[in-house]
Design an enzyme around this catalytic site. Structure first.
Site, PDB file in Angstrom:
ATOM      1  CB  CYS A  52       5.341  18.262   9.240  1.00  0.00           C
ATOM      2  SG  CYS A  52       3.583  18.287   9.660  1.00  0.00           S
ATOM      3  CB  ALA A  84       1.806  14.828   8.783  1.00  0.00           C
ATOM      4  NE  ARG A 137      -1.918   7.217   7.053  1.00  0.00           N
ATOM      5  CZ  ARG A 137      -2.172   6.476   8.124  1.00  0.00           C
ATOM      6  NH1 ARG A 137      -3.196   6.738   8.895  1.00  0.00           N
ATOM      7  NH2 ARG A 137      -1.396   5.450   8.423  1.00  0.00           N
ATOM      8  CG  HIS A 158       5.409   7.516  12.662  1.00  0.00           C
ATOM      9  ND1 HIS A 158       6.280   7.125  11.678  1.00  0.00           N
ATOM     10  CD2 HIS A 158       4.332   8.003  12.037  1.00  0.00           C
ATOM     11  CE1 HIS A 158       5.749   7.367  10.496  1.00  0.00           C
ATOM     12  NE2 HIS A 158       4.561   7.900  10.679  1.00  0.00           N
TER      13      HIS A 158
HETATM   14 FE1  CFM Z   1       3.927   2.846   7.952  1.00  0.00          FE
HETATM   15 FE2  CFM Z   1       4.259   3.436   5.637  1.00  0.00          FE
HETATM   16 FE3  CFM Z   1       3.768   5.308   7.505  1.00  0.00          FE
HETATM   17 FE4  CFM Z   1       1.861   3.553   6.727  1.00  0.00          FE
HETATM   18 FE5  CFM Z   1       0.859   5.382   4.943  1.00  0.00          FE
HETATM   19 FE6  CFM Z   1       3.298   5.224   3.923  1.00  0.00          FE
HETATM   20 FE7  CFM Z   1       2.781   7.091   5.723  1.00  0.00          FE
HETATM   21 MO1  CFM Z   1       1.767   7.244   3.322  1.00  0.00          MO
HETATM   22  S1  CFM Z   1       3.004   1.887   6.213  1.00  0.00           S
HETATM   23  S2  CFM Z   1       2.416   4.271   8.659  1.00  0.00           S
HETATM   24  S3  CFM Z   1      -0.192   3.791   6.007  1.00  0.00           S
HETATM   25  S4  CFM Z   1       5.494   4.126   7.172  1.00  0.00           S
HETATM   26  S5  CFM Z   1       1.435   5.024   2.966  1.00  0.00           S
HETATM   27  S6  CFM Z   1       4.808   3.577   3.603  1.00  0.00           S
HETATM   28  S7  CFM Z   1       3.945   7.246   3.975  1.00  0.00           S
HETATM   29  S8  CFM Z   1       0.719   7.465   5.372  1.00  0.00           S
HETATM   30  S9  CFM Z   1       3.710   7.520   7.618  1.00  0.00           S
END
Ligand code: CFM
Length: 540
Positions: free
Chosen positions: A62, A65, A96, A194
């Site tokens: 989500c 997260a 994480r 993000h």
């Molecule tokens: Fe970038 Fe990723 Fe992500 Fe990531 Fe991660 Fe991920 Fe993630 Mo899991 S590199 S930040 S450290 S998009 S592995 S492939 S899914 S936590 S949001």
């Protein structure tokens, strides 16, 4: 044309869609695409960053997260408070594997999970009062220099104003308190979080303190989160090459380093999906150029290091980097030589997040393995097709998330390179402010799948019978019960690091151990011999 176990990619796509009702099949067919790279690096469109169809079991997370867990979570000296019911805080408590290494005088709040623990009372009468109390209580215990507040779904639904609370507490406590409207439902996945976190860090932290360090070649590393110690390995490499890393966003980071980050002369971007906003905003405000790097794979690490050295353009640095690469590659080549024959030609499927499905293809190439199909859970079209599609892009983020208006800082904006110098770097093969996406690096006919789900994952096993499946914990045991090993590329199955030179060696050994283990041959689920229950859908 690509063909495995006698299935062509078009047949595989048809099979995947076959079980769906017509309307669902129509929608999914735009997210399942047979790769084709044409002149000028043009690739087919992949519909992405759209809502998962209700009823489908997605692997996505989500918005909360993405904001709390992914981007701001790894910064150890920000005290992070989840405003919401206890479950949201509890499930994001150290789940994480972003590691951190504080020195003995620094704050480290990462082992804690702070929550306002909202109950019915706050849902009915409002939760702002409780949030203020929580901030004061936390401040009195920990005396942090910064506090961040993360909103969960009910906060948005009842209308608590976390930003007003943050302002009030900032003036009351005299520290940096900032809030984020990152309610879980705010976007279609963690990707929205993000973006919200990038905006908040940029507005509230970046540039708030002058840089106190020194260094001839100063950079920031964006989109590297120190999963399984990846950042530690990259810190080792940069240090050995005499490159000063001011701040990583945000693996093994502090808000102090983030505050000082505008002093860098270059931003390198690992995970484009989660942090491209920051790279763009810093370029506009401070004049810091950026380019994409990949430190997953020894060859990719070598390439990225060479690009950094060419960017700074100093012969001493270029020589240093070459010397270092040569020394590191000795062990890499030795290990790879031994393992390569055992993995060459094996097949792999990769479905992860928003950047690793691309990055890890380089590591598998080094092992001679073939990526038959790959996809992201929550990436946007630019991560598949390249940033050239950005101007056309109207997606779910555009409606919900603020695009900050950023202008050059009148005092500290300083272009690090002239337009001619940038042009020269581009001619040398360094794609400045560019990401070409995953598909140009994939074979013709490989299957690109966005937001893959459980049903499709199981179908893919039957169709392709891969030697390895790469995904996360939600898929792991379902896949392994089919007798196919699954490597977790989110948390690394508690292993790592896999970045850099030492990471590549770890990965080679791990994949060899996993794929060539005899145990998979002994696995047969009871239903494979005698299925107990067979059913059809009503429309079949
Ligand atoms: Fe970038 Fe990723 Fe992500 Fe990531 Fe991660 Fe991920 Fe993630 Mo899991 S590199 S930040 S450290 S998009 S592995 S492939 S899914 S936590 S949001």
């Amino acid at each position: 044309m690509f063909e495995y176990n006698t299935v062509t990619p078009d047949e595989a796509k048809k099979e995947l869609l076959d079980k769906y009702p017509a309307k669902v099949a129509r929608k999914r067919s735009k997210q399942i695409v047979v790769n084709k790279v044409e002149k000028g690096d043009s690739v087919p469109e992949v519909q992405s960053n759209i809502r998962t169809i209700p009823g489908i079991i997605t692997q996505r997370g989500c918005c909360y997260a993405g904001c709390k867990g992914v981007v701001i979570g790894p910064t150890r000296d920000i005290l992070q408070i989840t405003h919401g019911p206890i479950g949201c805080g509890y499930y994001s408590w150290l789940t994480r594997r972003n590691q951190t290494k504080p020195n003995c005088v620094e704050d480290n709040f990462m082992p804690y999970s702070l929550s306002t623990d909202m109950h019915d009372n706050e849902i009915i009468f409002g939760g702002e009062k409780k949030l203020k109390q929580a901030i004061e209580e936390a401040y009195n215990i920990f005396k942090p220099k910064a506090i961040s507040i993360f909103s969960t779904c009910p906060v948005g639904l009842i209308g608590d104003d976390v930003h007003a609370v943050a302002r009030e507490m900032t003036s009351k406590l005299g520290i940096n308190v900032f809030g984020m409207s990152c309610e879980g439902y705010k976007g279609v996945s963690q990707s929205a979080g993000h973006h919200i976190a990038n905006n908040a860090v940029f507005k509230n932290i970046v540039g708030t303190q002058p840089y106190k360090g020194s260094g001839k070649y100063k950079l920031n590393m964006l989109g590297e989160y120190n999963i399984g110690g990846d950042s530690f390995e990259l810190e080792r490499i940069l240090e050995a090459c005499d490159i000063t890393l001011i701040c990583t966003f945000s693996g093994n980071s502090t808000q102090v380093a983030m505050a000082e980050s505008p002093a860098a002369d270059l931003n390198i971007v690992m995970c484009h999906r989660s942090i491209n906003y920051m790279a763009d905003m810093m370029e506009k405000k401070y004049g810091i150029p950026w380019f994409k790097v990949n430190f997953i794979g020894a060859e990719s690490t070598t390439k990225s290091l060479r690009r950094i050295a060419s960017y700074f353009g100093d012969q001493e640095l270029i020589d240093n980097v070459e010397k270092f690469i040569k020394a590191e590659m000795e062990e890499v080549i030795k290990v790879r030589k031994e393992i390569y024959p055992r993995l060459q030609g094996k097949t792999v499927l990769i479905y992860v997040g928003g950047s690793r499905a691309h990055h890890y293809q380089d590591l598998f190439k080094e092992l001679g393995m073939k990526v038959i199909s790959a996809g992201y859970e929550f990436a946007h079209r630019d991560d598949y097709e390249g940033r050239k599609v950005l101007p056309l892009k109207i997606d779910s983020d555009s409606r919900n998330i603020e695009e900050l208006e950023v202008n050059a800082d009148p005092e500290i904006y300083r272009p690090r390179k002239t337009p001619e110098e940038i042009q020269k770097l581009i001619e040398m093969g360094i794609d400045m402010s560019e990401y070409k996406g995953m598909m140009v690096d994939m074979e013709e006919g490989s299957l690109v799948i966005d937001d893959v789900n459980h049903h499709e994952s199981e179908m893919l096993l039957e169709l392709y019978k891969p030697d390895l499946f790469c995904a996360g914990i939600k898929e792991k045991y379902v896949i392994q019960k089919h007798g196919i090993p699954l490597k977790q590329l989110h948390n690394y199955d508690y292993g790592g690091p896999y970045a850099g030179f030492k990471g590549a060696i770890n990965f080679y050994k791990e994949i060899d151990r996993l794929v060539n283990s005899k145990v998979w041959g002994y696995l047969k689920a009871p239903w494979q011999d005698s299925p107990q229950l067979i059913a059809n859908y009503v429309w079949e």
